[in-house]
Design an enzyme around this catalytic site. Structure first.
Site, PDB file in Angstrom:
ATOM      1  CD  GLU A   1       0.808  -6.589   3.308  1.00 32.71           C
ATOM      2  OE1 GLU A   1       0.718  -5.361   3.232  1.00 32.71           O
ATOM      3  OE2 GLU A   1       1.651  -7.157   4.016  1.00 32.71           O
TER       4      GLU A   1
ATOM      5  NE  ARG B   1       3.074  11.223   4.079  1.00 32.48           N
ATOM      6  CZ  ARG B   1       4.197  10.651   3.674  1.00 32.48           C
ATOM      7  NH1 ARG B   1       4.504   9.420   4.055  1.00 32.48           N
ATOM      8  NH2 ARG B   1       5.046  11.307   2.915  1.00 32.48           N
TER       9      ARG B   1
ATOM     10  CG  HIS C   1      10.922   5.789   9.627  1.00 30.06           C
ATOM     11  ND1 HIS C   1      11.136   6.747   8.661  1.00 30.06           N
ATOM     12  CD2 HIS C   1      10.383   4.733   8.972  1.00 30.06           C
ATOM     13  CE1 HIS C   1      10.736   6.290   7.479  1.00 30.06           C
ATOM     14  NE2 HIS C   1      10.277   5.051   7.652  1.00 30.06           N
TER      15      HIS C   1
ATOM     16  CG  ASP D   1      -0.101  -0.209   2.516  1.00 34.63           C
ATOM     17  OD1 ASP D   1       1.115   0.037   2.502  1.00 34.63           O
ATOM     18  OD2 ASP D   1      -0.696  -0.608   3.536  1.00 34.63           O
TER      19      ASP D   1
ATOM     20  CD  GLU E   1       0.335   4.497   4.558  1.00 32.73           C
ATOM     21  OE1 GLU E   1      -0.608   5.154   5.062  1.00 32.73           O
ATOM     22  OE2 GLU E   1       1.529   4.844   4.663  1.00 32.73           O
TER      23      GLU E   1
ATOM     24  CG  HIS F   1       6.742   4.427   9.996  1.00 34.77           C
ATOM     25  ND1 HIS F   1       6.472   3.238  10.609  1.00 34.77           N
ATOM     26  CD2 HIS F   1       6.157   4.358   8.775  1.00 34.77           C
ATOM     27  CE1 HIS F   1       5.781   2.478   9.791  1.00 34.77           C
ATOM     28  NE2 HIS F   1       5.572   3.125   8.670  1.00 34.77           N
TER      29      HIS F   1
HETATM   30  C1  UD1 Z   1       6.727   4.991   3.559  1.00 36.59           C
HETATM   31  C2  UD1 Z   1       5.317   4.578   3.130  1.00 36.59           C
HETATM   32  C3  UD1 Z   1       4.580   3.922   4.293  1.00 36.59           C
HETATM   33  C4  UD1 Z   1       5.387   2.791   4.891  1.00 36.59           C
HETATM   34  C5  UD1 Z   1       6.772   3.299   5.258  1.00 36.59           C
HETATM   35  C6  UD1 Z   1       7.629   2.159   5.727  1.00 36.59           C
HETATM   36  C7  UD1 Z   1       4.179   5.959   1.478  1.00 36.59           C
HETATM   37  C8  UD1 Z   1       3.358   7.167   1.252  1.00 36.59           C
HETATM   38  N1  UD1 Z   1       4.565   5.750   2.737  1.00 36.59           N
HETATM   39  O1  UD1 Z   1       6.588   6.022   4.536  1.00 36.59           O
HETATM   40  O2  UD1 Z   1       3.348   3.416   3.832  1.00 36.59           O
HETATM   41  O3  UD1 Z   1       4.736   2.342   6.051  1.00 36.59           O
HETATM   42  O4  UD1 Z   1       7.392   3.865   4.088  1.00 36.59           O
HETATM   43  O5  UD1 Z   1       8.751   2.602   6.420  1.00 36.59           O
HETATM   44  O6  UD1 Z   1       4.480   5.237   0.555  1.00 36.59           O
HETATM   45  N2  UD1 Z   1      14.243   8.405   4.545  1.00 36.59           N
HETATM   46  C9  UD1 Z   1      15.624   8.327   4.513  1.00 36.59           C
HETATM   47  N3  UD1 Z   1      16.190   7.120   4.201  1.00 36.59           N
HETATM   48  C10 UD1 Z   1      15.473   6.015   3.909  1.00 36.59           C
HETATM   49  C11 UD1 Z   1      14.072   6.094   3.958  1.00 36.59           C
HETATM   50  C12 UD1 Z   1      13.474   7.305   4.263  1.00 36.59           C
HETATM   51  O7  UD1 Z   1      16.311   9.292   4.757  1.00 36.59           O
HETATM   52  O8  UD1 Z   1      16.049   4.955   3.615  1.00 36.59           O
HETATM   53  C13 UD1 Z   1      13.594   9.707   4.868  1.00 36.59           C
HETATM   54  C14 UD1 Z   1      13.730  10.702   3.689  1.00 36.59           C
HETATM   55  O9  UD1 Z   1      13.910  11.999   4.179  1.00 36.59           O
HETATM   56  C15 UD1 Z   1      12.355  10.574   3.015  1.00 36.59           C
HETATM   57  C16 UD1 Z   1      11.473  10.382   4.242  1.00 36.59           C
HETATM   58  O10 UD1 Z   1      12.218   9.534   5.105  1.00 36.59           O
HETATM   59  O11 UD1 Z   1      12.023  11.705   2.251  1.00 36.59           O
HETATM   60  C17 UD1 Z   1      10.100   9.821   3.995  1.00 36.59           C
HETATM   61  O12 UD1 Z   1      10.126   8.640   3.198  1.00 36.59           O
HETATM   62  P1  UD1 Z   1       8.744   8.166   2.493  1.00 36.59           P
HETATM   63  O13 UD1 Z   1       8.975   6.876   1.806  1.00 36.59           O
HETATM   64  O14 UD1 Z   1       8.187   9.267   1.682  1.00 36.59           O
HETATM   65  O15 UD1 Z   1       7.759   8.006   3.710  1.00 36.59           O
HETATM   66  P2  UD1 Z   1       7.774   6.985   4.912  1.00 36.59           P
HETATM   67  O16 UD1 Z   1       7.304   7.748   6.093  1.00 36.59           O
HETATM   68  O17 UD1 Z   1       9.067   6.285   4.984  1.00 36.59           O
HETATM   69  N1  UDP Z   2      12.214  -3.239  10.702  1.00 37.77           N
HETATM   70  C1  UDP Z   2      13.599  -3.342  10.556  1.00 37.77           C
HETATM   71  N2  UDP Z   2      14.396  -2.485  11.282  1.00 37.77           N
HETATM   72  C2  UDP Z   2      13.890  -1.540  12.103  1.00 37.77           C
HETATM   73  C3  UDP Z   2      12.476  -1.439  12.222  1.00 37.77           C
HETATM   74  C4  UDP Z   2      11.665  -2.298  11.508  1.00 37.77           C
HETATM   75  O1  UDP Z   2      14.102  -4.172   9.815  1.00 37.77           O
HETATM   76  O2  UDP Z   2      14.673  -0.794  12.727  1.00 37.77           O
HETATM   77  C5  UDP Z   2      11.350  -4.143   9.908  1.00 37.77           C
HETATM   78  C6  UDP Z   2      10.249  -4.856  10.651  1.00 37.77           C
HETATM   79  O3  UDP Z   2      10.690  -6.087  11.184  1.00 37.77           O
HETATM   80  C7  UDP Z   2       9.179  -5.041   9.578  1.00 37.77           C
HETATM   81  C8  UDP Z   2       9.387  -3.854   8.668  1.00 37.77           C
HETATM   82  O4  UDP Z   2      10.677  -3.326   8.974  1.00 37.77           O
HETATM   83  O5  UDP Z   2       9.392  -6.210   8.802  1.00 37.77           O
HETATM   84  C9  UDP Z   2       8.320  -2.842   8.922  1.00 37.77           C
HETATM   85  O6  UDP Z   2       8.614  -1.648   8.278  1.00 37.77           O
HETATM   86  P1  UDP Z   2       7.935  -0.295   8.665  1.00 37.77           P
HETATM   87  O7  UDP Z   2       7.470  -0.356  10.070  1.00 37.77           O
HETATM   88  O8  UDP Z   2       8.888   0.790   8.290  1.00 37.77           O
HETATM   89  O9  UDP Z   2       6.718  -0.205   7.644  1.00 37.77           O
HETATM   90  P2  UDP Z   2       5.218  -0.756   7.659  1.00 37.77           P
HETATM   91  O10 UDP Z   2       5.239  -2.225   7.864  1.00 37.77           O
HETATM   92  O11 UDP Z   2       4.471  -0.019   8.727  1.00 37.77           O
HETATM   93  O12 UDP Z   2       4.696  -0.354   6.315  1.00 37.77           O
END
Ligand code: UD1
Ligand code: UDP
Length: 370
Positions: free
Chosen positions: A121, A211, A242, A99, A135, A209
């Protein structure tokens, strides 16, 4: 007959963890499949850690992540860049997961190219447009575009049927996260270095993490943690933070340097699994962690008001707690003080799969050309 060309697209940490077992299973059948992996890199570091762990080298890396990116730019970057990849590969099927913006935009891109989409999923729902945001709409949208729906549970199959998806296109497979978890726990356990946890204390693991929790909710979570740590000298919190700046800033401002609260960088998946196993209790707003923890017999308090994963709540190992400070404190305190309650919640049950979800998905894919 020619081989089946599968293009798998993912971009964030959870999608990578949940798609890795599918990619590995496709790789085991080189006579049947031509295997292409495209990462959008909506996440960069978080994604790369998972690719390393599962030894996946993408054929295409769109490298789109930007600091504090927004939904509009992520969506349009993915839509445009996946167009080139789909044209180049011309796959028989595009596989997407879950999602995220990557899932939704990649599915749309495949649809524009009239390529069938398989949604791994599929069928999760809260039926609340804004919760989780964005999502819920991403998954409804991706489901409506997809031809093959790989649903993890009976409940998700039912949700798809309610959305008028024909039953013949719905496959109950279990969730591939359990494939990833069982593989990692069995073969790749790794201790977190540099944490210096006290073996006489209970570890409470925390992640957040979403939104919807930006702003006051995340501050409430931090304040609850502060209060709990202050009143319980026998517990330690570990919080892998995160990298999203909307999370990092308030969390470090409120919790940095506090006694028995360890803030860490995001952990490698192998380290995180090891830490989940060691933990007494898990507080999280993560989707994936809600699915993994019950399999390890760890109670979870979900820091959200609704969940698209009601199965473990129904079994009683996961509790929807929300983000009210007093509520979080009282639920944690209850599990620290009330042994019976804790034991009830820590039964190892596995409503999300048996470790063979990827195999079931591949068995379906083998027949898509017939
Ligand atoms: C995204 C997904 C969310 C999922 C989450 C898992 C969307 C809209 N959101 O949210 O559904 O639950 O990932 O973690 O698709 N960043 C880094 N390094 C990384 C990853 C992220 O620096 O490796 C920072 C960056 O500043 C980036 C920000 O996090 O711009 C947000 O990343 P983004 O993928 O837009 O949103 P998430 O909150 O991670
Ligand atoms: N996870 C990880 N390291 C961390 C935190 C989470 O590997 O420090 C793993 C966790 O076991 C799970 C996945 O990341 O499999 C979940 O990701 P996240 O919570 O970012 O996203 P969501 O599942 O809410 O979309």
């Amino acid at each position: 007959m020619s081989k089946i060309k599968v293009l798998t697209i993912f971009g964030t940490r959870p999608e990578a963890i949940k798609m890795a077992p599918v990619v590995k299973e496709i790789e085991k059948n080189p006579d049947i499949f031509e295997n292409f992996v495209c990462v959008t890199a909506q996440h960069r570091e978080l994604l790369d850690g998972v690719l390393n762990l599962f030894e996946i080298t993408p054929d295409f890396d769109l490298n789109i992540m930007k600091e504090n990116q927004n939904l509009w730019s992520v969506t349009s970057d993915i839509l445009l860049k996946t167009k080139d990849v789909t044209e180049k590969v011309n796959p028989d099927i595009v596989l997407v997961h879950g999602d995220t913006t990557t899932s939704m935009a990649s599915a749309l891109s495949a649809f524009y190219a009239k390529i069938p989409v398989g949604h791994v999923e599929a069928g999760l729902r809260t039926f609340d447009k804004y919760y989780p945001f964005p999502e819920e709409i991403n998954r409804v949208f991706t489901d409506s575009i997809s031809t093959y729906h790989f649903a993890p549970t009976d409940k998700s199959c039912e949700n798809l049927k309610q959305s008028q998806i024909p039953s013949k296109n719905i496959y109950k497979t279990g969730n591939t996260v359990i494939d990833a978890l069982l593989y990692t726990v069995k073969n790749r356990q790794k201790q977190v270095t540099g944490l210096n946890l006290n073996p006489d204390m209970k570890t409470i693991l925390l992640t957040s993490h979403r939104r919807e929790n930006f702003g006051d909710p995340i501050k409430n979570i931090c304040k609850a943690v502060l209060e709990l740590a202050e009143h319980n000298k026998n517990i330690e919190f570990v919080y892998p933070v995160h990298p999203n700046p909307n999370v990092r800033k308030p969390v470090y401002e409120l919790l940095s340097g506090k006694e028995r609260i360890h803030l860490t960088e995001p952990l490698e998946y192998a380290e995180f699994c090891t830490l989940m196993k060691k933990s007494y209790l898990i507080l999280t707003d993560s989707g994936g962690v809600q699915e993994e923890a019950p399999s390890l017999g760890k109670p979870v308090l979900v820091l959200r008001n609704t969940t698209e994963r009601p199965e473990a709540v129904e079994y009683g190992t996961v509790k929807l707690t929300g983000t009210n400070k007093e509520k979080i404190v009282s639920e944690v305190q209850n599990l620290l003080n009330n042994k019976n309650e804790y034991i009830k919640m820590s039964e190892a049950i596995n409503p999300y799969g048996d470790g063979f979800a990827s195999k079931r998905i591949i068995d379906v894919l083998k027949n898509i050309k017939h």
